[in-house]
Write a protein that holds these residues in place. Sequence first.
Motif, PDB file in Angstrom:
ATOM      1  N   UNK A  79      21.558  33.274  13.882  1.00 14.02           N
ATOM      2  CA  UNK A  79      21.552  31.808  14.067  1.00 14.02           C
ATOM      3  C   UNK A  79      20.210  31.208  13.705  1.00 14.02           C
ATOM      4  N   UNK A  80      19.169  31.860  14.201  1.00 12.09           N
ATOM      5  CA  UNK A  80      17.798  31.388  13.968  1.00 12.09           C
ATOM      6  C   UNK A  80      17.503  31.400  12.470  1.00 12.09           C
ATOM      7  N   UNK A  81      17.846  32.500  11.821  1.00 14.92           N
ATOM      8  CA  UNK A  81      17.624  32.651  10.381  1.00 14.92           C
ATOM      9  C   UNK A  81      18.356  31.559   9.596  1.00 14.92           C
ATOM     10  N   UNK A  82      19.630  31.345   9.921  1.00 11.61           N
ATOM     11  CA  UNK A  82      20.426  30.361   9.184  1.00 11.61           C
ATOM     12  C   UNK A  82      19.846  28.959   9.359  1.00 11.61           C
ATOM     13  N   UNK A  83      19.454  28.663  10.603  1.00 16.50           N
ATOM     14  CA  UNK A  83      18.901  27.335  10.888  1.00 16.50           C
ATOM     15  C   UNK A  83      17.589  27.118  10.120  1.00 16.50           C
ATOM     16  N   UNK A  84      16.735  28.111  10.121  1.00 11.20           N
ATOM     17  CA  UNK A  84      15.432  27.986   9.452  1.00 11.20           C
ATOM     18  C   UNK A  84      15.616  27.827   7.941  1.00 11.20           C
ATOM     19  N   UNK A  85      16.437  28.670   7.341  1.00  7.68           N
ATOM     20  CA  UNK A  85      16.624  28.616   5.883  1.00  7.68           C
ATOM     21  C   UNK A  85      17.274  27.293   5.482  1.00  7.68           C
ATOM     22  N   UNK A  86      18.179  26.786   6.334  1.00  2.00           N
ATOM     23  CA  UNK A  86      18.853  25.526   6.010  1.00  2.00           C
ATOM     24  C   UNK A  86      17.906  24.331   6.125  1.00  2.00           C
ATOM     25  N   UNK A  87      16.918  24.404   7.020  1.00  2.00           N
ATOM     26  CA  UNK A  87      16.026  23.245   7.187  1.00  2.00           C
ATOM     27  C   UNK A  87      14.842  23.259   6.227  1.00  2.00           C
ATOM     28  N   UNK A  88      14.096  24.355   6.176  1.00  2.00           N
ATOM     29  CA  UNK A  88      12.854  24.321   5.392  1.00  2.00           C
ATOM     30  C   UNK A  88      12.724  25.447   4.386  1.00  2.00           C
ATOM     31  N   UNK A  89      13.746  26.274   4.263  1.00  2.00           N
ATOM     32  CA  UNK A  89      13.661  27.384   3.318  1.00  2.00           C
ATOM     33  C   UNK A  89      12.762  28.489   3.824  1.00  2.00           C
ATOM     34  N   UNK A  90      12.380  29.358   2.919  1.00  2.00           N
ATOM     35  CA  UNK A  90      11.638  30.560   3.314  1.00  2.00           C
ATOM     36  C   UNK A  90      10.205  30.237   3.761  1.00  2.00           C
ATOM     37  N   UNK A  91       9.838  30.612   4.999  1.00  2.00           N
ATOM     38  CA  UNK A  91       8.473  30.342   5.466  1.00  2.00           C
ATOM     39  C   UNK A  91       7.444  31.320   4.887  1.00  2.00           C
ATOM     40  N   UNK A  92       6.180  30.979   5.036  1.00  2.00           N
ATOM     41  CA  UNK A  92       5.099  31.884   4.616  1.00  2.00           C
ATOM     42  C   UNK A  92       5.053  33.110   5.508  1.00  2.00           C
ATOM     43  N   UNK A  93       5.437  32.903   6.773  1.00  2.00           N
ATOM     44  CA  UNK A  93       5.397  34.027   7.700  1.00  2.00           C
ATOM     45  C   UNK A  93       5.909  33.651   9.066  1.00  2.00           C
TER      46      UNK A  93
END
Length: 360
Positions: A79-93
């Motif tokens: 869930x966390x992964x899907x939410x993050x990728x959907x909002x801001x894409x791949x983070x630096x870390x």
Amino acid sequence: MIHKNFKSIEKTVFGRGSFNQLDEIIAPKRNDNNKYFIFIVDNYFKGKSLENRLQNKPEDIVYFIDVDPHEPTTEQIDQLRDEILATKGLPSGVIGIGGGSIMDIAKALSLMLCNEGPSQQYQGLNLIQKPGVYHVGVPTISGTGAECSMTAVLTGPEKKLGLKCEWTIFDQIILDSELTASVPVDKWFYTGMDTFIHCIESRDGILNNAYSMAYGEQSIKLCRDIYLGENAGQSPENDDKLMVASLMGGLSLTYSEVGVCHALSYGLSKIFGEKHCYANCLAFQHLDDYYPEGVAEFNTMLKKHNINLPQGLSKNWTDAEITAMAHVAYNLPHMWNHAIGTDWKDKVSIETIENLFRRM
Ligand code: NAD
Ligand code: ZN
């Protein structure tokens, strides 16, 4: 025999106040991917002074996660992964600030941001296909060794098992024992005992070797100072020691193995949702025929710190629950092999394990 060949943490900073260097440490990575960081922080710190010391930038996302309802799950990570990728894409870390649960979430998230599908399909050894994003671990309670291990333990629909591979290991850890000062005495005891038990189990089994012993012996010595010594108890000096003991205990078991107590503990976690470190304590007190010396010391530590573990729990368990826990434990053959020997199946049956649970 195949000898274990493992990757280590890339960088380690140790010292009181070293958390203040976080911003400087991650600065060179800020241009990677979509140029922002994810902070995963134990909800305990919400509204505490640490919240203002995160050094996060406006573009970063901070998640406060309550780890008390349950240990990290595969579903939670997905869930966390899907939410993050959907909002801001791949983070630096990803930066994990908390105990074993938060560090496991940070490790698993780092991997799952770069690997498709449900994380449940990657529970096991070397199933992950691609390296994760840069990840930093900042322990705030000492003992599990999650800061140095190559596994991110997750509870999935079928099993409690880690995402285990070289890429799970943190790129950077920050060991600042000032962050552990607020840990209440019971949690300090249970999580600290995870280290002690790691070292006893690592030592008392067939995979024990000079390399794992050197770390384990030093860690046991530190645990004795912290829990039994003249100046036993929580203090800045002992907090420093416990942070190092945790790391060394983790390294000891990495190059050896855990044993009977951890096998039983997994049963308690899977069937009754007991927390890892507490479950270890519930089991370890009854394992004197496997670990006589370790259990005697453990019981002295319990008394010294007025920790009362419940007795007679198994009276309230059904036969079906006991059998289910015994099956979970039995299905960890690497632990029994280490603790009992290669002929462990001649000596340990489901019934033997059921009887161990009935002692609790
Ligand atoms: P945890 O992360 O579950 O936290 C335990 C409790 O301590 C929580 O209530 C938390 O809010 C609190 N806490 C943490 N830091 C605090 C602080 N500074 N002040 C006050 N309260 C604080 O605890 P844990 O025992 O470190 O970790 C257990 C988890 O680690 C389990 O999920 C287990 O499966 C996992 N684990 C992982 C590994 C590994 O190698 N990856 C090894 C052992 C255990
Ligand atoms: Zn453990």
